[in-house]
Design an enzyme around this catalytic site. Structure first.
Site, PDB file in Angstrom:
ATOM      1  N   HIS A  79      -3.558  -9.326   4.486  1.00 19.40           N
ATOM      2  CA  HIS A  79      -4.986  -9.255   4.778  1.00 19.40           C
ATOM      3  C   HIS A  79      -5.314  -9.949   6.088  1.00 19.40           C
ATOM      4  O   HIS A  79      -4.726 -10.977   6.422  1.00 19.40           O
ATOM      5  CB  HIS A  79      -5.799  -9.911   3.659  1.00 19.40           C
ATOM      6  CG  HIS A  79      -5.929  -9.049   2.442  1.00 19.40           C
ATOM      7  ND1 HIS A  79      -5.921  -9.555   1.162  1.00 19.40           N
ATOM      8  CD2 HIS A  79      -6.069  -7.710   2.308  1.00 19.40           C
ATOM      9  CE1 HIS A  79      -6.052  -8.568   0.299  1.00 19.40           C
ATOM     10  NE2 HIS A  79      -6.138  -7.446   0.962  1.00 19.40           N
ATOM     11  N   HIS A  96      -3.295   2.741  -5.853  1.00 14.79           N
ATOM     12  CA  HIS A  96      -3.725   1.518  -5.176  1.00 14.79           C
ATOM     13  C   HIS A  96      -4.050   0.413  -6.180  1.00 14.79           C
ATOM     14  O   HIS A  96      -4.030  -0.772  -5.826  1.00 14.79           O
ATOM     15  CB  HIS A  96      -4.937   1.789  -4.285  1.00 14.79           C
ATOM     16  CG  HIS A  96      -5.202   0.714  -3.272  1.00 14.79           C
ATOM     17  ND1 HIS A  96      -4.419   0.538  -2.150  1.00 14.79           N
ATOM     18  CD2 HIS A  96      -6.144  -0.259  -3.225  1.00 14.79           C
ATOM     19  CE1 HIS A  96      -4.873  -0.483  -1.446  1.00 14.79           C
ATOM     20  NE2 HIS A  96      -5.918  -0.997  -2.088  1.00 14.79           N
ATOM     21  N   ARG A 136      -1.349  -2.196  -6.432  1.00  9.52           N
ATOM     22  CA  ARG A 136      -1.431  -3.283  -5.436  1.00  9.52           C
ATOM     23  C   ARG A 136      -2.363  -4.373  -5.952  1.00  9.52           C
ATOM     24  O   ARG A 136      -2.043  -5.564  -5.872  1.00  9.52           O
ATOM     25  CB  ARG A 136      -1.921  -2.716  -4.108  1.00  9.52           C
ATOM     26  CG  ARG A 136      -2.294  -3.763  -3.049  1.00  9.52           C
ATOM     27  CD  ARG A 136      -2.677  -3.050  -1.758  1.00  9.52           C
ATOM     28  NE  ARG A 136      -3.396  -3.913  -0.827  1.00  9.52           N
ATOM     29  CZ  ARG A 136      -2.825  -4.760   0.023  1.00  9.52           C
ATOM     30  NH1 ARG A 136      -1.513  -4.900   0.023  1.00  9.52           N
ATOM     31  NH2 ARG A 136      -3.560  -5.473   0.849  1.00  9.52           N
ATOM     32  N   TYR A 190      -8.862 -11.727  -5.451  1.00  6.27           N
ATOM     33  CA  TYR A 190      -7.803 -11.756  -6.455  1.00  6.27           C
ATOM     34  C   TYR A 190      -7.752 -13.084  -7.198  1.00  6.27           C
ATOM     35  O   TYR A 190      -6.924 -13.263  -8.083  1.00  6.27           O
ATOM     36  CB  TYR A 190      -6.438 -11.498  -5.800  1.00  6.27           C
ATOM     37  CG  TYR A 190      -6.366 -10.149  -5.128  1.00  6.27           C
ATOM     38  CD1 TYR A 190      -6.459  -8.986  -5.858  1.00  6.27           C
ATOM     39  CD2 TYR A 190      -6.229 -10.051  -3.746  1.00  6.27           C
ATOM     40  CE1 TYR A 190      -6.403  -7.745  -5.242  1.00  6.27           C
ATOM     41  CE2 TYR A 190      -6.168  -8.822  -3.121  1.00  6.27           C
ATOM     42  CZ  TYR A 190      -6.255  -7.667  -3.881  1.00  6.27           C
ATOM     43  OH  TYR A 190      -6.204  -6.451  -3.266  1.00  6.27           O
ATOM     44  N   ARG A 213       0.846  -1.187   0.000  1.00  8.57           N
ATOM     45  CA  ARG A 213       0.000   0.000   0.000  1.00  8.57           C
ATOM     46  C   ARG A 213       0.885   1.242   0.000  1.00  8.57           C
ATOM     47  O   ARG A 213       2.056   1.180   0.383  1.00  8.57           O
ATOM     48  CB  ARG A 213      -0.908   0.024   1.231  1.00  8.57           C
ATOM     49  CG  ARG A 213      -1.815  -1.195   1.386  1.00  8.57           C
ATOM     50  CD  ARG A 213      -2.577  -1.118   2.706  1.00  8.57           C
ATOM     51  NE  ARG A 213      -3.522  -2.223   2.887  1.00  8.57           N
ATOM     52  CZ  ARG A 213      -3.245  -3.375   3.461  1.00  8.57           C
ATOM     53  NH1 ARG A 213      -1.998  -3.591   3.919  1.00  8.57           N
ATOM     54  NH2 ARG A 213      -4.157  -4.321   3.593  1.00  8.57           N
TER      55      ARG A 213
END
Length: 376
Positions: free
Chosen positions: A335, A309, A312, A344, A202
């Site tokens: 996460h 972002h 990422r 993802y 991030r």
């Protein structure tokens, strides 16, 4: 003034001839309260409600709910010292812009489902659904605490799906585009793009990196903090990662490690605590300054709407496409839950083509017996 008593209800006749009905009841604390209505029917309905609430253990003092949402929200925030400074700042912004202008002066006891529904409909006419969903979740959290504090009986945030956000699909760029974006950025900040686009960091995590976080011997970068800007004053503070899993050591792709080595070679006088990426005067890089640079670079690279972002997201999609498991994606991204990492795992066209080619090799291969005969 004539008075007539019913079971728990007292009828009064005023000098004007109008009737009033007083319902007297006792709170769990032992205090007595009186509710006055204009009809015996309303009095009996209120009395039945009190009895039902008492049976469920949910009877509250109506005077307690007279605090306004504005006053209670301050108490609510003060009672959450565990919140990160950036989260408190976000909540204050939501309260200031979206909740308090319309609901701030409303007493908690007067907030009902219709009021919340009206507020939500008004907000949807002025701001996006994502902002309204965030605001609704904050209101619901505040009122959940009010229920727990015994100020109101139920939470009026009862609109199904009102707190859910439906995210648009994020933009994804491939490795070639990430390299092209890095080429457009000022060389001082080139590696910021690579760490986001190939490692999934991030922006706050990238800005929080110091020299000591890069281990070129083992080819890793350690994420243990992030740099945040708080409030309209823009004060900069180092904070814990977004979740406990946010503290992580990531193995660098060799190409990124090479770039970081070159970056460090341009910092011969840097100490172990020196920031990897700084502003013009050597201090922490300001977000507004980075946003200026990013806007220029992404436009020059042909991606004028790409958010930082999104890099990422691109990195994590790349990891998923190369076969990373949910657990591996969760560890890479930092996460807190596997649910966040699962997004993802969507299929990409290139990965689908590669999988189809693998299946094709299997289904078109001759049976074992035929291969043996062909060999003879």
């Amino acid at each position: 003034m004539a008075r007539t008593k019913y079971a728990g209800i007292e009828r009064r006749v005023l000098a004007s001839g109008a009737e009033r009905f007083d319902v007297r009841y006792r709170l769990p604390s032992g205090k007595s309260r009186t509710k006055t209505t204009t009809t015996i029917t309303a009095a009996r309905e209120f009395q039945a409600t009190v009895l039902a609430q008492r049976a469920r253990g949910g009877l509250v003092d109506p005077k307690a709910g007279r605090v306004t949402l504005a006053d209670y929200s301050e108490r609510w925030l003060d009672g959450k010292p565990e919140l990160r400074a950036s989260t408190v700042d976000m909540y204050r912004g939501i309260l200031r812009l979206h909740l308090l202008p319309e609901l701030g002066r409303v007493q908690l006891s007067r907030l009902d489902v219709a009021t919340v529904r009206s507020w939500r409909a008004d907000r949807l006419r002025h701001v996006g659904p994502g902002t309204v969903a965030k605001s609704y979740r904050v209101l619901r959290a505040i009122l959940n605490t009010a229920v727990a504090d015994g100020l109101i009986v139920t939470n009026p945030c009862q609109i199904n799906g009102a707190g859910q956000e439906h995210h648009e699909e994020r933009s994804v760029v491939g490795p070639a585009e990430v390299w092209a974006l890095a080429d457009e950025v000022d060389p001082r900040w080139r590696c910021m793009v690579l760490l986001a686009g190939f490692c999934g960091l991030r922006l706050g995590e990238v800005l929080g990196l110091a020299v000591r976080h890069v281990d070129l011997l083992h080819g890793t970068v350690t994420v243990e903090r992030q740099l945040q800007e708080i409030g309209r004053s823009g004060s900069q503070v180092f904070a814990e990662p977004k979740s406990k899993r946010g503290r992580r050591a990531l193995v660098l792709p060799a190409a990124v490690a090479k770039e970081l080595r070159q970056h460090l070679e341009q910092m011969p006088d840097a100490g172990s605590d020196s920031l990897l990426f700084t502003g013009a005067q050597g201090g922490p890089l300001r977000r507004y300054r980075w946003n200026q640079e990013w806007t220029r670079a992404r436009t020059a690279a042909g991606h004028p709407t790409l958010r930082f972002h999104d890099l990422r997201h691109s990195a994590m999609t790349l990891f998923a496409a190369t076969g990373a498991t949910i657990a591996e994606l969760q560890a890479q991204a930092g996460h807190a839950s596997s649910a966040a990492a699962m997004r993802y795992q969507h299929a990409t066209h290139d990965r689908a083509v590669a999988l189809a080619e693998l299946v094709d090799r299997v289904i078109t291969a001759p049976p074992e017996g035929e291969r043996a005969m062909d060999a003879r």
